[in-house]
Design an enzyme around this catalytic site. Structure first.
Site, PDB file in Angstrom:
ATOM      1  N   PRO A   2       0.606  -1.323   0.063  1.00 12.46           N
ATOM      2  CA  PRO A   2      -0.018   0.013  -0.081  1.00 12.46           C
ATOM      3  C   PRO A   2       0.708   1.245   0.176  1.00 12.46           C
ATOM      4  O   PRO A   2       1.133   1.633   1.173  1.00 12.46           O
ATOM      5  CB  PRO A   2      -0.476  -0.080   1.388  1.00 12.46           C
ATOM      6  CG  PRO A   2       0.138  -1.118   2.256  1.00 12.46           C
ATOM      7  CD  PRO A   2       1.002  -1.530   1.247  1.00 12.46           C
ATOM      8  N   GLU A   3       1.106   2.201  -1.087  1.00  7.60           N
ATOM      9  CA  GLU A   3       1.243   3.316  -1.038  1.00  7.60           C
ATOM     10  C   GLU A   3       0.591   3.843  -2.194  1.00  7.60           C
ATOM     11  O   GLU A   3       0.049   3.070  -2.972  1.00  7.60           O
ATOM     12  CB  GLU A   3       2.795   3.723  -0.813  1.00  7.60           C
ATOM     13  CG  GLU A   3       3.194   3.746   0.568  1.00  7.60           C
ATOM     14  CD  GLU A   3       4.570   4.205   0.957  1.00  7.60           C
ATOM     15  OE1 GLU A   3       4.904   5.185   0.400  1.00  7.60           O
ATOM     16  OE2 GLU A   3       5.573   3.359   1.428  1.00  7.60           O
TER      17      GLU A   3
END
Length: 282
Positions: A2-3
């Site tokens: 997740p980014e």
DNA sequence: CACCATGTTCCTTG
DNA sequence: CCAAGGAACATGGT
């Protein structure tokens, strides 16, 4: 995984696959990820609904749906937390161990898998309310950024993780952007001069854009557990660790700086690791 | 056993 | 009221 870049690549991959698919069954295997939505409410809303689109906001995924029972379309908010994945899986395949939500779409299932269950898959859209501007959009202007930083005494690295300042920068790209801008992660946010602010703004955009381009050229083939999700930074088995090699400072403590050759340092800020070069970053 | 991990929220402290 | 720091959440890898 997740980014912002990983979420963006996932959204680009999934968005064309979802339209015209109808939810035939909803299996919530970990209620915490749909909170504060109840299981009953989620089922009522989703059963019979059709996916009409998918977009991204910061690190969130926004699913657009249309139910035959209702006039208005509605949205579902997804977040991958630290270990979340979302993908389509043929119905005959076994569910992964940490499947949090499974939506049957006919001959395939939509899977939200999340080992640590920090992610979200919910009708509650309030997570979007406090998000700052998209870093790749026009609203993330020099003036906006300078003003936002000028009020904070926090170290700049810590401030970059504040999603209300700018949405989507996480622990990896915060270190990467500061390295590219040549700015020490320990510098107080309000102490950045105007040229540093502008360099950092540009660096954030470049780091994120390059990561998206890199991810977009990778086959995102998740047919279950065999083929690896190549966007995963870690857990790279065998040959597919090129993703890590693109990173210049993150998780490289002790290795030589690619610019000056001095060792990359690891420090802890706000209980999270920061990586930087003491020589190149002042 | 120890420590580390891509994120966010809640509670406490100042 | 606000800013900042730390624990908590939960599981797995090294």
């Amino acid at each position: 995984m997740p980014e912002l870049p990983e979420v963006e690549v996932l959204v680009r991959f999934l968005a064309p696959l979802l339209p015209n698919k109808i939810v035939g069954d909803v299996d919530v295997r970990r209620a915490r990820v749909i909170a504060p939505t109840s299981i009953r409410k989620l089922k009522t809303s989703l059963l019979g609904a059709e996916f009409t689109g998918l977009t991204r906001r910061g690190k969130f995924l926004l699913f657009n749906l249309q139910s035959p029972n209702r006039a208005e379309p509605f949205k579902l908010l997804g977040h991958l937390g630290m270990t979340g994945r979302m993908y389509l899986l043929p119905t005959r395949n076994a569910l992964p161990k940490h499947a949090a939500v499974v939506l049957n779409l006919g001959d395939e299932n939509f899977i939200f898998e999340d080992t640590r269950y920090f992610g979200r898959f919910t009708l509650d859209l309030s997570g979007l309310e406090k998000l700052g501007p998209e870093p790749l959009g026009e609203e993330f202007s020099t003036d906006y950024f300078a003003h936002g930083l000028s009020k904070s005494r926090q170290p700049i690295k810590v401030k970059l993780l504040d999603q209300s300042l700018v949405a989507g920068v996480g622990n990896i790209y915060a270190s990467e952007a500061l390295f590219r801008a040549g700015i020490s992660p320990r510098l107080s946010a309000r102490r950045l001069n105007s040229s540093q602010v502008e360099r950092l703004r540009q660096s954030i955009r470049e780091v994120l854009t390059e990561a998206i381009e890199c991810g977009s050229t990778t086959p995102l083939d998740y047919s279950g557990s065999e083929l690896r999700d190549r966007l995963f930074y870690f857990g790279s088995s065998g040959t597919d660790n090129f993703y890590e090699e693109r990173l210049r400072v993150y998780d490289r403590q002790g290795q030589s700086c690619v610019v000056c050759g001095n060792p990359i340092r690891r420090i802890v800020q706000a209980a999270r690791s920061t990586f930087y070069c003491r020589t190149c970053q002042r």
